[in-house]
Design a protein around this motif. Structure first.
Motif, short mmCIF file in Angstrom:
data_model
loop_
_atom_site.label_atom_id
_atom_site.label_comp_id
_atom_site.label_asym_id
_atom_site.label_seq_id
_atom_site.Cartn_x
_atom_site.Cartn_y
_atom_site.Cartn_z
N GLU A 382 0.82 -1.22 0.00
CA GLU A 382 0.00 0.00 0.00
C GLU A 382 0.85 1.27 0.00
O GLU A 382 0.49 2.27 -0.60
CB GLU A 382 -0.94 0.00 1.21
N LYS A 383 1.96 1.24 0.70
CA LYS A 383 2.90 2.36 0.73
C LYS A 383 4.25 1.88 0.20
O LYS A 383 4.48 0.68 0.04
CB LYS A 383 3.08 2.89 2.16
N LEU A 384 5.13 2.82 -0.08
CA LEU A 384 6.50 2.49 -0.44
C LEU A 384 7.41 3.02 0.65
O LEU A 384 7.37 4.20 1.00
CB LEU A 384 6.88 3.11 -1.79
N VAL A 385 8.23 2.14 1.22
CA VAL A 385 9.08 2.47 2.35
C VAL A 385 10.53 2.15 2.00
O VAL A 385 10.82 1.08 1.45
CB VAL A 385 8.66 1.70 3.62
N GLN A 401 11.95 5.43 6.01
CA GLN A 401 11.33 6.54 5.30
C GLN A 401 10.13 6.07 4.48
O GLN A 401 10.25 5.15 3.68
CB GLN A 401 12.34 7.19 4.34
N THR A 402 8.99 6.69 4.72
CA THR A 402 7.85 6.53 3.81
C THR A 402 8.04 7.53 2.68
O THR A 402 8.22 8.72 2.94
CB THR A 402 6.53 6.78 4.54
N VAL A 410 10.65 12.16 0.30
CA VAL A 410 10.45 11.61 1.64
C VAL A 410 9.23 12.26 2.27
O VAL A 410 9.16 13.48 2.42
CB VAL A 410 11.70 11.84 2.52
N ILE A 411 8.26 11.45 2.65
CA ILE A 411 7.04 11.94 3.30
C ILE A 411 7.22 11.99 4.81
O ILE A 411 6.82 12.95 5.47
CB ILE A 411 5.85 11.03 2.93
N SER A 412 7.81 10.97 5.37
CA SER A 412 8.07 10.94 6.81
C SER A 412 9.29 10.06 7.05
O SER A 412 9.64 9.22 6.21
CB SER A 412 6.86 10.42 7.59
N GLU A 413 9.91 10.24 8.21
CA GLU A 413 11.13 9.50 8.52
C GLU A 413 11.23 9.21 10.01
O GLU A 413 10.93 10.07 10.84
CB GLU A 413 12.36 10.30 8.08
N GLU A 429 1.59 -0.42 5.67
CA GLU A 429 0.38 0.29 6.08
C GLU A 429 -0.49 -0.63 6.93
O GLU A 429 -1.14 -1.52 6.39
CB GLU A 429 -0.39 0.78 4.86
N PRO A 430 -0.44 -0.48 8.28
CA PRO A 430 0.39 0.46 9.04
C PRO A 430 1.86 0.08 8.95
O PRO A 430 2.20 -1.07 8.63
CB PRO A 430 -0.14 0.31 10.47
#
Length: 630
Positions: A382-385, A401-402, A410-413, A429-430
Motif C-alpha cells: 500500500e505504501k513504499l518504504v 522513510q515513507t 520523503v514523506i516521513s522518517e 500500512e500500518p
C-alpha cells in the motif's frame, strides 16, 4: 548475529554521492535516499511495574499456556483452559505437593511465555479472582443459645458484606483486565469471546474475509512438479511464486513458468538468460510484478554474474514487459531486493537503488547524492518504504522513510537508535518494522518490533519479541521483506510463538498471539496449534488471519482461518495423511519455502534448486493441494 567486516574501500571526500563507510564485503555502496528529516523520536522508558509473586499451580500439575491463576482464598474457578491436563477418572482429588510453575505459568521467571517482558512499560494482564480479607465462614461463639443466635446474625451480615466485596472486586478486575487489552483474558482459539470494543482483545470490528468455508475441508494433490535438473554441485535460486485467477506462476531455472492453477499443465514460459535472484512478493491490481535476474548463466569459472537486470512481468499474459539496468559511477547496480507499490518498481542494494514505472520501464527516480547514507532497500504494498543506512561502520543508524512512489520524495522518517544495523519491514500500512537489537542467541533478524506512524514518522510503540519465546524470523540482510511467522492486521501484530511441550508425552505445539500496535500490550487473544501441530501465520484475509499448521508424522497439514475478533479457528483445508504426500509437504518448511493459499488451493514451492541431498529421494519443485469438492 555476526556482522560483516568493513569494506576495503572508503568514500570520497566531500558531499558527492560516494560510497558509504560501512558495507558488507564484496559490495559496492551506493547513494543515500533523500535528505534526512530532522525528526527523531526519543525512546522514553516508563517506570517498571512491581514484580508479581509466583502462584502455586492448581491440583493436577502445572497449568497449560495461558491458564488463569487463582489467588489463595478465592472461590472455586471455572473449568481449566484448553491444554490443561485433566485428572484421570477415579484419581484421588487431593492436590499433590506444590511444584515449580510449568511452561507458560504467569509466575515463571524470567518472563511469562508469550507475554512481553516489560522492557517498554508493558504489564501482564491480571489473572484469577478478586481476593477478600473477610472470613468466608464465621466462627461460632461461646456456648449457650444466646451466643449462637448472635453468631447467626453475624454470619448473615458478613455474608452480605462478602457478596458486596466480591461484586466490587469483580468490577475492579474487569476494569484491570480491560486496560490490559481485553475483557476476557482467557480467550482462546476454541471459541473465546475476545471482546469487541476499541481497547479490548477482540480487535474491534474486523473486515470479513474472502476465503470461503468449505463443507468438506479434505484436500487432494492437484499436481506435483519435479525439481528441475541443475549441474553437479550447484545451487540455483528459483525465487518467486505468484497466483492469479488465470495462473499459478513459479520461477524455474533460467525461466518463469505459468501453470494452470488446478491441473498444473504449463500455460506459458518466459526464458531468461540467467537465474532469478530476487522476486517481488507484491503485485499490483493489474497482476503485474517484478524480478531481478543475472544477465548470464553461472559457470564454474564465474558462478555469479551479478543481479543487475530488472524486469516487469505480466502474470496473466505471461509476458516480460521490459528489462532495465541502473548505474552508479559507471558501474551497474547489483540489486539485493525488489518490490512493487502501485505503479512503481523499486529495487535496491548496497551499491545503489532505482525506481521504474511498472508498465513502461521509465526510470522514475534514484536516491539523491549523499556520501554518508545509502538505501539498503525498499518495501512495497500500500505504501513504499525505504530503509536507509547512515553513519560509519562502528555506529550506523537506520532511517525508515515513507516515500512518494512516483518522485521518491520523503514523506516521513523515523531514525532508529544507533547500532541497529539491519531492519525488515513487516507491513507498510500500518508501518511496522522488525529489527534485531543487540546480540541474541535465539533471534534471527528480530528481537523488537517498531510500530511507526506513516504520516509523522513518530514511534507509536516498541514491542519486545525475544527469540527464546517467539518464532518470527527475518532472514537476509538486505532483502527487507523476508519475515515469516508474523503478520499485521486490525492494527494488531500476530506473531508465532516458539514450540513447547504439548499435552501428549512426546507432542510439541505452539500458538499465535496478538499485540496491540497502539499500546504494545498483548490483547489476550491466542490461537492454539493443537497437540503435535505447529502454527504459522501466512497473511491476512480481510480481518482474519490465514495460518498454516505443520502436521505431525501421521497427519496432513492444515490451513485455518482465525477470526480477528473472537480468534475462533475455522479449518479451510486438510491435506492427505499418506506418507508419500506428507514427505513432500513436510520438506516445504514455512520459514524456507514459498507458501500461497487462496481460492481453496494451497501451493508450496522451493526457493532453491540443487543436486544436493539423497539420490534415493525424489525432490519436487512445487506441490499443489485443492479441496476434493472443487
Amino acid at each position: 548475529m555476526s556482522q560483516p567486516p568493513p569494506p576495503p574501500h572508503q568514500p570520497p571526500p566531500g558531499g558527492g554521492f560516494g560510497p558509504p563507510q560501512d558495507q558488507p564485503p564484496q559490495q559496492q555502496p551506493g547513494g543515500g535516499f533523500g535528505a534526512p528529516q530532522p525528526q527523531q523520536q526519543p525512546h522514553a522508558q516508563p517506570p517498571q511495574p512491581p514484580a508479581q509473586p509466583p502462584q502455586a499451580p492448581p491440583p493436577g500439575g502445572a497449568p497449560g499456556y495461558g491458564y488463569p491463576q487463582t489467588p489463595q482464598g478465592a472461590p472455586t474457578p471455572p473449568q481449566p483452559a484448553y491444554g490443561y491436563p485433566q485428572a484421570p477418572q477415579g484419581a484421588p482429588q487431593t492436590p499433590p505437593p506444590a511444584a515449580p510453575p510449568g511452561y507458560g505459568h504467569p509466575g515463571q521467571q524470567p518472563g511469562v511465555y508469550g507475554q512481553p517482558q516489560n522492557p517498554y512499560g508493558q504489564q501482564p494482564p491480571g489473572y484469577g479472582y478478586p481476593q477478600s480479607t473477610m472470613p468466608m465462614h464465621p466462627q461460632s461463639g461461646g456456648p449457650g443459645g444466646g451466643g449462637r443466635k448472635f453468631n447467626t446474625q453475624l454470619a448473615v451480615i458478613v455474608a452480605a458484606v462478602v457478596a458486596i466485596a466480591l461484586v466490587i472486586g469483580g468490577v475492579v478486575l474487569y476494569k484491570q483486565s480491560g486496560d490490559e487489552g481485553g475483557k476476557d483474558d482467557t480467550a482462546s482459539s476454541s471459541g473465546g469471546t475476545g471482546g469487541g470494543d476499541d481497547n479490548g482483545g477482540g480487535g474491534g470490528n474486523t473486515t470479513p474475509g474472502k476465503e470461503k468455508v468449505p463443507a468438506d475441508p479434505n484436500s487432494q494433490v492437484l499436481f506435483q512438479t519435479p525439481a528441475p535438473a541443475v549441474p553437479d554441485d550447484t545451487v540455483i535460486t528459483v525465487a518467486g511464486s505468484w497466483l492469479t485467477d488465470k495462473a499459478y506462476v513459479k520461477s524455474g531455472v533460467h525461466e518463469i513458468v505459468g501453470y494452470d492453477p488446478e491441473k498444473g499443465t504449463e500455460l506459458w514460459t518466459i526464458p531468461l538468460p540467467g537465474p532469478v535472484c530476487q522476486a517481488s512478493k507484491r503485485t499490483n491490481e493489474d497482476n503485474l510484478t517484478a524480478i531481478a535476474y543475472e544477465p548470464a548463466k553461472p559457470t564454474k569459472e564465474k558462478p555469479s554474474h551479478g543481479c543487475t537486470q530488472v524486469a516487469a512481468i505480466d502474470l496473466d499474459a505471461g509476458k516480460k514487459l521490459w528489462t532495465k539496468t541502473a548505474e552508479v559511477e559507471g558501474e551497474p547496480i547489483r540489486f539485493d531486493n525488489i518490490t512493487v507499490s502501485g505503479g512503481t518498481v523499486a529495487a535496491g542494494g548496497t551499491s545503489g537503488g532505482a525506481a521504474f514505472d511498472i508498465k513502461s520501464g521509465k526510470q522514475l527516480w534514484v536516491p539523491k547524492p549523499n556520501n554518508s547514507c545509502y538505501d539498503l532497500g525498499y518495501a512495497g504494498g500500500e505504501k513504499l518504504v525505504a530503509v536507509g543506512k547512515c553513519g560509519g561502520y562502528a555506529n550506523p543508524q537506520l532511517h525508515i522513510q515513507t516515500i512518494d512512489q512516483k518522485t521518491g520524495r520523503v514523506i516521513s522518517e523515523y531514525k532508529m537508535a544507533e547500532g541497529v544495523e539491519y531492519a525488515s519491514v513487516i507491513s507498510t500500512e500500518p508501518l511496522v518494522v522488525a529489527a534485531e537489537v543487540g546480540q541474541s542467541q535465539d533471534a534471527v533478524g528480530i528481537t523488537d518490533v517498531f510500530s511507526i506512524d506513516n504520516k509523522t514518522g513518530k514511534l507509536r510503540i516498541r514491542i519486545s519479541v525475544p527469540g527464546d519465546q517467539f518464532a518470527a524470523r527475518c532472514s537476509g540482510v538486505t532483502t527487507i521483506e523476508a519475515c515469516t511467522g508474523v503478520v499485521v492486521g486490525n492494527d494488531r501484530l500476530y506473531v508465532e510463538t516458539e514450540e513447547h511441550q504439548g499435552g501428549g508425552e512426546y507432542g510439541r505445539t505452539n500458538e499465535i498471539v496478538a499485540f496491540d500496535l497502539a499500546t504494545g500490550k498483548q490483547t489476550g487473544q491466542r490461537a492454539d496449534a493443537g497437540d503435535r501441530y505447529t502454527i504459522t501465520p501466512l497473511r491476512m484475509d480481510g480481518g482474519n488471519i490465514i495460518a498454516y499448521k505443520r502436521p505431525p508424522y501421521d497427519k496432513g497439514g492444515q490451513i485455518v482461518s482465525i477470526d480477528g475478533g473472537s480468534f475462533k479457528e475455522t479449518k479451510l483445508l486438510e491435506n492427505p495423511a499418506a506418507r508419500t504426500v506428507r514427505d513432500v509437504e513436510t520438506r516445504m518448511q514455512p520459514e524456507s519455502a514459498e507458501i500461497i493459499y487462496a481460492q481453496g488451493r494451497l501451493y508450496m514451492a522451493e526457493k532453491f534448486a540443487s543436486d544436493l541431498g539423497s539420490s534415493f529421494q525424489k525432490k519436487y519443485h512445487v506441490i499443489a493441494f485443492g479441496r476434493t469438492e472443487s
